[in-house]
Scaffold this motif. Sequence first.
Motif, PDB file in Angstrom:
ATOM      1  N   ALA A   1     -46.429  39.320  57.319  1.00 30.21           N
ATOM      2  CA  ALA A   1     -47.787  39.331  57.795  1.00 30.21           C
ATOM      3  C   ALA A   1     -48.249  40.789  57.161  1.00 30.21           C
ATOM      4  N   ILE A   2     -47.497  41.800  57.259  1.00 32.43           N
ATOM      5  CA  ILE A   2     -47.927  43.092  56.650  1.00 32.43           C
ATOM      6  C   ILE A   2     -48.160  43.169  55.246  1.00 32.43           C
ATOM      7  N   THR A   3     -47.280  42.594  54.560  1.00 34.75           N
ATOM      8  CA  THR A   3     -47.413  42.162  53.178  1.00 34.75           C
ATOM      9  C   THR A   3     -48.671  41.528  52.819  1.00 34.75           C
ATOM     10  N   ALA A   4     -48.676  40.465  53.538  1.00 38.18           N
ATOM     11  CA  ALA A   4     -50.014  39.524  53.059  1.00 38.18           C
ATOM     12  C   ALA A   4     -51.183  40.269  53.240  1.00 38.18           C
ATOM     13  N   ALA A   5     -51.327  41.052  54.574  1.00 43.38           N
ATOM     14  CA  ALA A   5     -52.535  41.626  54.943  1.00 43.38           C
ATOM     15  C   ALA A   5     -52.739  42.814  53.852  1.00 43.38           C
TER      16      ALA A   5
END
Length: 185
Positions: A151-155
């Motif tokens: 999620a952090i990478t995608a965001a």
Amino acid sequence: MRASGGATATAARRLDARLVAPDAERGERVGCYAGALAGTVFATVLALRAQHTWLPLIVIAVVAFDLFGGTVVNATRSAKRRFHRPGRTRRHHFAFVAAHVQPFALALLVPGFGWTSAGAVYGLTLAGAACVLVAPTDLRRPVAFAVSALAITAATTSVAVPGELAWFAPVLVIKLLLAHLLPER
């Protein structure tokens, strides 16, 4: 005079119980407020450098106080006792995550933080929470770390947010998926 001092102490204990946790230890309270203050100062300085007007500044500061402080709060033993007490279900935990609508407050009041970005960050966080909550109990910790990393990478790579708010999605994910959803072992 003594009555007002007692009233102040009682009000402070109620505020601590609300913002940190009932019966939080002194060290937990200090750590939580220090994390909230440090994050708020950092986020506000970034917003000032970006020359935001007073309303976005206030919104960013309040969101930062909640997220940075909440990240520390949710990791304390006192908060774990509160949020993971008997009778708390997956539904309670998911509702807590879903109630964090700060992405939409930012989209509404902070220039450059769009509705698409708000929806993406919110959706990534909810999807991550769902994955953690449906995982078998003994696998929740590794699942939480896996979905948080994703999620952090995608965001941070796929969602357009102003540079001064680059901290927002990672701190939101850490607060909710790692600090809140994982019980004390």
